[in-house]
Design a protein around this motif. Structure first.
Motif, PDB file in Angstrom:
ATOM      1  N   ASN A  18       0.842  -1.191   0.000  1.00  0.00           N
ATOM      2  CA  ASN A  18       0.000   0.000   0.000  1.00  0.00           C
ATOM      3  C   ASN A  18       0.875   1.238   0.000  1.00  0.00           C
ATOM      4  O   ASN A  18       1.823   1.314   0.780  1.00  0.00           O
ATOM      5  CB  ASN A  18      -0.836   0.045   1.277  1.00  0.00           C
ATOM      6  CG  ASN A  18      -2.196  -0.527   1.035  1.00  0.00           C
ATOM      7  OD1 ASN A  18      -2.619  -0.647  -0.119  1.00  0.00           O
ATOM      8  ND2 ASN A  18      -2.872  -0.885   2.098  1.00  0.00           N
ATOM      9  N   GLY A  19       0.560   2.159  -0.869  1.00  0.00           N
ATOM     10  CA  GLY A  19       1.301   3.408  -0.863  1.00  0.00           C
ATOM     11  C   GLY A  19       2.594   3.354  -1.658  1.00  0.00           C
ATOM     12  O   GLY A  19       3.347   4.314  -1.683  1.00  0.00           O
ATOM     13  N   SER A  20       2.863   2.243  -2.322  1.00  0.00           N
ATOM     14  CA  SER A  20       4.133   2.127  -3.037  1.00  0.00           C
ATOM     15  C   SER A  20       4.100   2.849  -4.388  1.00  0.00           C
ATOM     16  O   SER A  20       5.137   2.994  -5.028  1.00  0.00           O
ATOM     17  CB  SER A  20       4.510   0.653  -3.226  1.00  0.00           C
ATOM     18  OG  SER A  20       3.495  -0.043  -3.911  1.00  0.00           O
ATOM     19  N   LYS A  37       1.557   2.260  -7.006  1.00  0.00           N
ATOM     20  CA  LYS A  37       0.947   1.497  -8.103  1.00  0.00           C
ATOM     21  C   LYS A  37      -0.152   2.290  -8.816  1.00  0.00           C
ATOM     22  O   LYS A  37      -0.150   2.412 -10.040  1.00  0.00           O
ATOM     23  CB  LYS A  37       0.359   0.169  -7.566  1.00  0.00           C
ATOM     24  CG  LYS A  37       1.366  -0.680  -6.799  1.00  0.00           C
ATOM     25  CD  LYS A  37       0.749  -1.963  -6.286  1.00  0.00           C
ATOM     26  CE  LYS A  37      -0.350  -1.774  -5.259  1.00  0.00           C
ATOM     27  NZ  LYS A  37       0.103  -1.252  -3.950  1.00  0.00           N
ATOM     28  N   SER A  38      -1.084   2.808  -8.027  1.00  0.00           N
ATOM     29  CA  SER A  38      -2.195   3.549  -8.635  1.00  0.00           C
ATOM     30  C   SER A  38      -1.693   4.807  -9.332  1.00  0.00           C
ATOM     31  O   SER A  38      -2.185   5.178 -10.401  1.00  0.00           O
ATOM     32  CB  SER A  38      -3.230   3.931  -7.574  1.00  0.00           C
ATOM     33  OG  SER A  38      -3.763   2.771  -6.998  1.00  0.00           O
ATOM     34  N   THR A  39      -0.719   5.449  -8.715  1.00  0.00           N
ATOM     35  CA  THR A  39      -0.173   6.665  -9.323  1.00  0.00           C
ATOM     36  C   THR A  39       0.451   6.337 -10.675  1.00  0.00           C
ATOM     37  O   THR A  39       0.279   7.080 -11.647  1.00  0.00           O
ATOM     38  CB  THR A  39       0.871   7.306  -8.379  1.00  0.00           C
ATOM     39  OG1 THR A  39       0.250   7.538  -7.114  1.00  0.00           O
ATOM     40  CG2 THR A  39       1.395   8.609  -8.937  1.00  0.00           C
ATOM     41  N   LEU A  40       1.154   5.226 -10.752  1.00  0.00           N
ATOM     42  CA  LEU A  40       1.772   4.843 -12.023  1.00  0.00           C
ATOM     43  C   LEU A  40       0.696   4.573 -13.082  1.00  0.00           C
ATOM     44  O   LEU A  40       0.820   5.036 -14.227  1.00  0.00           O
ATOM     45  CB  LEU A  40       2.664   3.610 -11.827  1.00  0.00           C
ATOM     46  CG  LEU A  40       3.423   3.127 -13.062  1.00  0.00           C
ATOM     47  CD1 LEU A  40       4.269   4.243 -13.673  1.00  0.00           C
ATOM     48  CD2 LEU A  40       4.323   1.930 -12.725  1.00  0.00           C
TER      49      LEU A  40
HETATM   50  N1  LIG Z   1      -3.748  12.902  -4.915  1.00  0.00           N
HETATM   51  C1  LIG Z   1      -2.789  12.671  -4.023  1.00  0.00           C
HETATM   52  N2  LIG Z   1      -2.344  13.654  -3.216  1.00  0.00           N
HETATM   53  C2  LIG Z   1      -1.383  13.431  -2.331  1.00  0.00           C
HETATM   54  N3  LIG Z   1      -0.774  12.251  -2.133  1.00  0.00           N
HETATM   55  C3  LIG Z   1      -1.163  11.223  -2.890  1.00  0.00           C
HETATM   56  C4  LIG Z   1      -2.209  11.355  -3.866  1.00  0.00           C
HETATM   57  N4  LIG Z   1      -2.386  10.171  -4.470  1.00  0.00           N
HETATM   58  C5  LIG Z   1      -1.511   9.321  -3.888  1.00  0.00           C
HETATM   59  N5  LIG Z   1      -0.782   9.945  -2.934  1.00  0.00           N
HETATM   60  C6  LIG Z   1       0.301   9.360  -2.141  1.00  0.00           C
HETATM   61  O1  LIG Z   1       1.247   8.795  -3.032  1.00  0.00           O
HETATM   62  C7  LIG Z   1       1.736   7.561  -2.538  1.00  0.00           C
HETATM   63  C8  LIG Z   1       1.459   6.470  -3.533  1.00  0.00           C
HETATM   64  O2  LIG Z   1       0.055   6.249  -3.575  1.00  0.00           O
HETATM   65  P1  LIG Z   1      -0.636   5.201  -4.537  1.00  0.00           P
HETATM   66  O3  LIG Z   1      -0.106   5.361  -5.904  1.00  0.00           O
HETATM   67  O4  LIG Z   1      -2.097   5.328  -4.354  1.00  0.00           O
HETATM   68  O5  LIG Z   1      -0.116   3.821  -3.941  1.00  0.00           O
HETATM   69  P2  LIG Z   1      -0.689   2.335  -4.121  1.00  0.00           P
HETATM   70  O6  LIG Z   1      -1.688   2.344  -5.236  1.00  0.00           O
HETATM   71  O7  LIG Z   1       0.529   1.514  -4.410  1.00  0.00           O
HETATM   72  O8  LIG Z   1      -1.289   1.959  -2.804  1.00  0.00           O
HETATM   73  C9  LIG Z   1       1.070   7.355  -1.195  1.00  0.00           C
HETATM   74  O9  LIG Z   1       1.927   7.802  -0.194  1.00  0.00           O
HETATM   75  C10 LIG Z   1      -0.169   8.212  -1.280  1.00  0.00           C
HETATM   76  O10 LIG Z   1      -0.560   8.639   0.002  1.00  0.00           O
END
Ligand SMILES: Nc1ncnc2c1ncn2[C@@H]1O[C@H](COP(=O)(O)OP(=O)(O)O)[C@@H](O)[C@H]1O
Ligand SMILES: [Mg+2]
Length: 400
Positions: free
Chosen positions: A62-64, A66-69
């Protein structure tokens, strides 16, 4: 870029977390005239290539990132450095109901979404019935989607995403919301897409499903790409790391308690006492809780908890209900839960543990989902749901 469906080059993404004026300052805080914010690099210099026709699983804690990528690939987020090239039409299912307009009906949303993805009205009309049928929302197709259940949302979103002829499909976690039958249908659909040579990138917590569905995997760790390669290798590497994480670094789960004593470690062992490298359904296994107390603890209760990686609480055996109530424990030691046959179906699970007083009200130490492990196919060969009942079918004229 022949043969490449997605090319990610040196991509970094920074988020700024703005703070309220009165919040206490942290060391990392950047202070401006008007705003104070903390910077967080969700992606750091990620370079990754997805070849045409492959299914890639993105894994990591969690938080690595993945979704952001996925969001940067889908151009929902713009990277701060680097660039991303996608070859062909991309469709994405990233968040529950993302892209749906709540007041519009299912029918209207299909047309809205389809046109955003670049399909003409005629093309959409031709695909409409398939979309509705796959999503199993016929009776509700003229109902506003705000009245849909989460399952219906996912089904419709997924159905639109796969039926618009994408060259590249991105799917984030959301599929886990669907029921078992729909998930099976999705797996079949993935197989079709793979056979047609489409490119798929999925994020999932369910390492068993990633292993089944993906050819390759990429492991993200704290925004960095840690490893890519054949799916089996990457998952093994990831599980190896998770196994070796000391429980007390706390990164995998929450921990709380009064502190007179703690569960320092959970080991998963074979009956012989050696570490169980790989668990199969039906294997004998020992769960060993290592405790350490600073003061004698009277009538302690030890509990082991098992959750699926998706968060379903499977079971929580404890020593009190098993009739085991020692007068006290002190110092270091361990206690074992011996399980003759592990009846969890293949999948990824989290172990937690707690040490409490007899009533459970006084919690010396609670470790929530602190240790992750994987179960692979064994015997019984069941694979749906969470666990096997371990039963035996009788009554048919079976040959012996
Ligand atoms: N819109 C946003 N604003 C601020 N921080 C974000 C936002 N989206 C994600 N994060 C942060 O970026 C990091 C990666 O999040 P995310 O890509 O969602 O991880 P995963 O999908 O691997 O759980 C996390 O620390 C999350 O809290
Ligand atoms: Mg995510």
């Amino acid at each position: 870029m022949s043969g490449l469906a997605v090319s990610v080059k040196g991509v970094s993404k920074r988020f700024r977390l703005y703070h309220e004026r009165n919040q206490s300052l942290k060391a990392s805080l950047v202070r401006g005239r008007r705003s104070r914010y903390e910077e967080l690099w969700a992606l750091r210099d990620v370079t990754l290539e997805v070849r045409e026709g492959t299914t890639l699983g993105l894994i990591g804690r969690n938080g690595s990132g993945k979704s952001t990528l996925l969001k940067t690939m889908a151009r929902i987020l713009r990277p701060d450095t680097g660039r991303i090239v996608v070859d062909g039409r991309l469709s994405a299912l990233l968040e529950l109901g993302a892209g749906f307009h709540p007041e519009l009906s299912g029918r209207e949303n299909i047309f809205l979404n389809g046109s955003i993805l670049g399909l003409g009205r005629k093309e959409l009309k031709a695909k409409f019935d398939d979309i509705v049928a796959f999503a199993e929302v016929e009776p509700f197709i003229d109902t506003p989607v705000k009245d849909y259940s989460s399952g219906m949302y996912v089904r419709l979103g997924f159905s639109v995403a796969i039926n618009v002829d994408p060259a590249v499909l991105l799917v984030d976690e959301v599929l886990a919301v669907g029921d078992e039958q729909f998930q099976r249908k999705c797996r079949e659909k993935f197989a079709d897409l793979q056979a047609e040579g489409r490119t798929v990138v999925i994020v999932s917590h369910d390492l068993g499903a990633v292993r089944d569905v993906c050819h390759e995997a990429a492991l993200l760790e704290d925004g960095r790409l840690e490893q890519t390669g054949p799916v089996g290798e990457v998952i093994d590497h990831y599980l190896g790391r998770v196994h070796h994480d000391r429980l007390d670094d706390g990164s995998l789960g929450a921990r709380w308690g009064t502190g007179e004593g703690g569960i320092e470690r959970i080991e998963v062992l074979e009956f012989g006492g050696g570490p169980a490298a790989r668990l199969r359904t039906g294997d004998p296994v020992v769960f060993r809780l290592h405790f350490d107390t600073t003061e004698p603890i009277e009538r302690p209760v030890f509990t082991l908890t098992v959750h699926t990686a998706g968060g379903v609480h499977v079971t929580a055996p404890n020593t009190r209900d098993a009739g085991l109530v020692p007068d006290e424990v002190k110092g270091r030691g361990h206690i074992d839960l011996r399980v003759e046959r592990l009846l969890l179906v293949p999948g990824t699970y989290d172990l937690g543990a707690s040490l409490t007083d007899y009533t459970g009200a006084y919690q010396y130490d609670v470790r929530h989902r602190a240790f992750r492990f994987e179960v692979v196919a064994g015997s019984p060969a069941e694979r749906h749901g969470v666990m096997s009942l371990g039963g035996r079918w009788e009554g048919l004229p079976l040959e012996r």
